[in-house]
Design a protein around this motif. Structure first.
Motif, short mmCIF file in Angstrom:
data_model
loop_
_atom_site.label_atom_id
_atom_site.label_comp_id
_atom_site.label_asym_id
_atom_site.label_seq_id
_atom_site.Cartn_x
_atom_site.Cartn_y
_atom_site.Cartn_z
N SER A 2 -19.60 -10.63 60.51
CA SER A 2 -20.71 -10.89 59.58
C SER A 2 -21.61 -9.66 59.47
N ARG A 3 -22.37 -9.64 58.39
CA ARG A 3 -23.28 -8.54 58.13
C ARG A 3 -24.34 -8.43 59.23
N SER A 4 -24.85 -9.59 59.66
CA SER A 4 -25.89 -9.57 60.69
C SER A 4 -25.34 -9.03 62.02
N ARG A 217 -29.29 -16.18 54.05
CA ARG A 217 -27.98 -16.07 54.67
C ARG A 217 -27.01 -15.28 53.80
N THR A 218 -27.12 -15.45 52.49
CA THR A 218 -26.22 -14.74 51.58
C THR A 218 -26.30 -13.24 51.80
N LEU A 220 -27.54 -11.75 54.66
CA LEU A 220 -27.22 -11.42 56.05
C LEU A 220 -25.73 -11.48 56.36
N ASP A 221 -25.03 -12.43 55.75
CA ASP A 221 -23.66 -12.72 56.18
C ASP A 221 -22.56 -12.12 55.32
N CYS A 222 -22.88 -11.54 54.19
CA CYS A 222 -21.82 -10.96 53.36
C CYS A 222 -21.27 -9.70 54.01
N ASP A 223 -20.09 -9.28 53.56
CA ASP A 223 -19.48 -8.05 54.08
C ASP A 223 -20.04 -6.81 53.39
#
Length: 782
Positions: A2-4, A217-218, A220-223
């Motif tokens: 995840s991005r985060s 979240r969109t 934080l979590d995208c690649d």
């Protein structure tokens, strides 16, 4: 991954690297020493070996199969060709990989507009980008994500806003992309991140405006996150392109509509949007976004600022700009608009916070050249109220060496030789480098509210050539400025600090120059501003720092922000009420500007009791009665223009007038033939001096301390000791909701507990004086 998680790992590696350097004694300063709003940070910057790459592609670029005149309308196919060439040169294939599974595209759809307005991102640019990304990563989910501040998506009845409920994605042309035959194989969706799940996330390095923000979240979590802004001029910060687009990732269900009100309205969770701290907010949000690539829509840009109904003017550029360094992209776009990147604070801060490069000399421009594509954009007009001044004014020098304060009431006394100040950091009474958060150099905060003193500030600047320039100067009190040892400006007295108060022509030398400032202080605010600008007679374009001119301190180079003491904005998270304002039509007299002296105690005897009723008009009725004019409240309401006005979403329709009541009150004065004066948003010391001056001249002062402390009233006397004031109220003290601030009764008047706590209505830790007005009725002239 995840991005985060990626962000966390990256910052862990950075921290490990810094720790290793500390052990090697490369960094000798403590990482964080807090002194109230002043702190010192030590850090190390690793210079990148390669230049940041930014590409420019216009519709007439020689490598395009079909070249189109830059002033001509474009087809969808022509837009796609431009986007493809720009992102190829910008290096998108080094960012998007075949194994990526979630790619988010963040356009700018802030208002309910269609493409071509210059206000929002052209959907054709985003469609072309979707096709390119799909070709690289065909298995990825591609999301169009935006959190608009000026409209609310339908289907959310829980949201109470000012009424702009509409599908901005549909109006802007994005919703039809979901059923576009050319995108039928793409896993495509749209997310309104105003309603996305949000996670409170700390800013890497501690933040420049706030320590934490709620991030969707969109994001934080995208690649991969691809930023697709439109190029335009704006209030407050001058321009809005790549970095400022990230204000749109702040979710509305936390920060409200338009991001400064908080949700629910009045919850206090809004983002600070005022001039002194909006740049810092932008930098914090960019830091948290982890943006990977930027594609700028400059097909139709916008000059002048705001939406097209309020003065913004569309400018056809037929250009696309792309790159993976978000700061460098903004640098190039600033030059394309004929702005100086050094005038944009968030570019400077972004560079200092390691988010990218803010130095044009360290950027490799591919495709077409800046010189061939650039057009001159009209700035935000400086006279467009709060925000216009900051949006127009180029970034003044922020880093200074300081000497003083020297206690004195003798303004003409010198404490050093102005022709040879011998300024060296940390020597002979000179401070280490001090970096100030704002164009208005806040000596009051740095020196902890000094009185009756002078301070010297010293800096140097290098100029690319010998030339005439404009020195832009502002201050609230006396100021003397020396350039290269020559006195070029002197002001005595007190005034409202503007950006600028004065402009004058100076000669600068090629190479090194010196700049010395002597600032006077009696009491109250204590700040000044200095910039050195290109000569310009046209007010639409002036205020631009001389291109290539660099400010510094005597070490010979501008120190890192991390190596300078940093003076932050007062109560940065609450700093969103705008600049103070003062207007006087009473024989040109202003107690603060005139330096009006007043005795230790004064009471206007015989001032009548206030009737119950429509707060501010009841107060005005009493003031007029004191002046010998008998009118009733209903008549005053009628001629004020406010009799039938209602304020949306307010529990009390008159609360809106507590912030800036000048319009209805001055309307009444104009109708009855009275002169008047008013001020608001002043700090405590300034407001106290002004109030004393008016009362000393025989003018009762209308004030509003807020409903909690008794609503509207009239100040009719004061005692210097402990800043006590005598007040007539429109509400009986027994009816007040907060009895802890009940006034102590005197023979005829209530005596306030203190000017700060009641009239200011702000407790410790809050910005003083915000939103609390003074209004004075003068003489009858007709």
């Amino acid at each position: 991954m995840s991005r985060s998680m990626k962000t966390g790992i990256s910052w862990s590696l950075i921290l490990l690297s810094i720790t290793a350097l500390i052990l090697l004694d490369v960094v000798r300063k403590p990482m964080l020493e807090e002194f109230g709003s002043i702190y010192t940070v030590g850090a190390v910057r690793a210079e990148a070996a390669a230049k940041s790459v930014v590409s420019i592609g216009r519709s007439d670029y020689a490598h395009l199969t079909e070249r189109v005149d830059p002033d001509s309308a474009l087809t969808e196919a022509q837009v796609e060709a431009m986007v493809r060439e720009a992102v190829r040169l910008g290096g998108i294939e080094r960012v998007v990989r075949p194994d990526h599974r979630w790619i988010v595209i963040k356009p700018n759809i802030v208002e309910l507009k269609k493409r071509g307005s210059g206000v929002i991102t052209d959907w054709r640019v985003v469609k072309a980008l979707i096709k390119i990304v799909y070709e690289i990563a065909p298995k990825a989910r591609i999301t169009i994500a935006e959190g608009a501040g000026a409209w609310v998506s339908p289907g959310h009845p829980e949201v109470r806003t000012w009424g702009n409920v509409a599908d901005g994605f549909e109006i802007a042309g994005y919703r039809p992309l979901l059923s576009d035959p050319e995108l039928s194989d793409v896993t495509l969706d749209i997310v309104d991140i105003n309603f996305d799940e949000a996670v409170e996330t700390p800013v890497p390095g501690g933040g420049t405006a706030k320590k934490t923000y709620y991030i969707p979240r969109t994001v934080l979590d995208c690649d991969v996150l691809i930023n697709v802004p439109v190029m335009k001029v704006t209030f407050n910060v001058g321009m809005t392109v790549a970095m400022k687009n990230f204000v749109g990732i702040a979710p509305g269900m936390v920060y409200g509509w338009a991001k400064m009100r908080g949700y629910p309205p009045g919850s206090g969770t809004g983002l600070p949007h005022s001039d002194p701290v909006l740049d810092e907010v932008i930098v914090d949000l960019v830091s948290l976004s982890g943006v990977d690539f930027t594609v700028v829509d400059a097909i139709v840009a916008m000059e002048r600022a705001k939406s097209d109904e309020i003065g913004g003017l569309p400018v056809r550029m037929n250009t696309v700009v792309a790159g993976s360094d978000v700061v460098a992209v903004d640098v190039v776009c600033a030059r394309l608009m004929d702005f100086n990147p050094d005038d944009v604070e968030y570019i400077t801060l972004g560079d200092r916070q390691r988010l990218g490069t803010g130095d044009l000399g360290k950027i490799a421009v591919r495709g077409q050249t800046i010189e061939n594509v650039a057009r001159r954009f009209e700035k935000c007009p400086a006279n467009w109220g709060t925000g216009g001044e900051y949006g127009h004014y180029g970034q003044g020098n922020r880093i200074w060496l300081l000497k003083g304060p020297f206690a004195t009431k003798d303004w003409n006394r010198d404490f050093l030789d102005p022709t040879d100040p011998r300024a060296l950091a940390g020597e002979d009474g000179w401070s280490a480098p001090v970096y100030f958060h704002d164009d208005k150099i806040d000596l009051d905060t740095y020196f902890n509210d000094p009185t009756n003193c002078v301070v010297y500030a010293y800096a140097e600047f290098s100029a690319p050539k010998a030339q005439k320039a404009e020195l832009w100067i502002g201050s609230d009190e006396g100021l003397v400025v020396w350039v290269n040892g020559n006195s070029v400006y002197a002001f005595e007295g007190a005034r409202r600090h503007h950006l600028p108060n004065a402009k004058l022509e100076i000669a600068v030398r090629k190479g090194a120059n010196t700049l010395l400032v002597k600032a006077r202080q009696t009491r109250g605010r204590y700040d000044f501003s200095i910039n050195i600008c290109e000569p310009e007679d046209d007010d639409r374009y002036n205020g631009t720092r001389v291109f290539g001119l660099k400010f510094s301190v005597p070490t010979g180079e501008e120190p890192e922000l991390a190596q300078a003491t940093y003076v932050a904005a007062k109560d940065r998270e609450d700093y969103d009420f705008g600049e103070p304002e003062a207007v006087s039509h009473i024989k040109g007299r202003d107690p603060l500007e005139q330096g009006e002296s007043a005795p230790e105690k004064k009471v206007l005897e015989g001032f009548p009791k206030l009737p119950e009723g429509m707060d501010y008009m009841a107060a005005l009725q009493a003031v007029l009665a004191y002046r010998g004019e008998q009118v009733d409240v209903s008549y005053l309401m009628g001629i004020s223009g406010e009799a039938f006005k209602f304020y949306y979403d307010r529990p009390d329709p008159w609360d809106a007038l507590a912030i800036a009541p000048s319009d209805p009150l001055q309307t009444v004065c104009d109708a009855l033939g009275y002169t008047y004066a008013y001020s608001y948003n002043e700090e405590q010391d300034e407001a106290w001096i002004r109030m004393k001056g008016w009362i000393h001249m025989g003018y009762p002062v209308m004030v509003c301390s807020g409903r909690r402390y008794g609503g509207w009233g009239v100040l009719v006397g004061y005692e210097e000791e402990n800043q006590k004031a005598y007040l007539r109220r429109t509400m009986d003290g027994s009816r007040r909701r907060d009895t802890s601030h009940s006034g102590q009764g005197s023979a005829e008047y209530e005596t306030m507990g203190s000017f700060l706590k009641e009239w200011m209505g702000r407790g410790p830790g809050k910005m003083e004086g915000v939103g609390n007005p003074q209004f004075v009725v003068g003489e009858k002239i007709g």
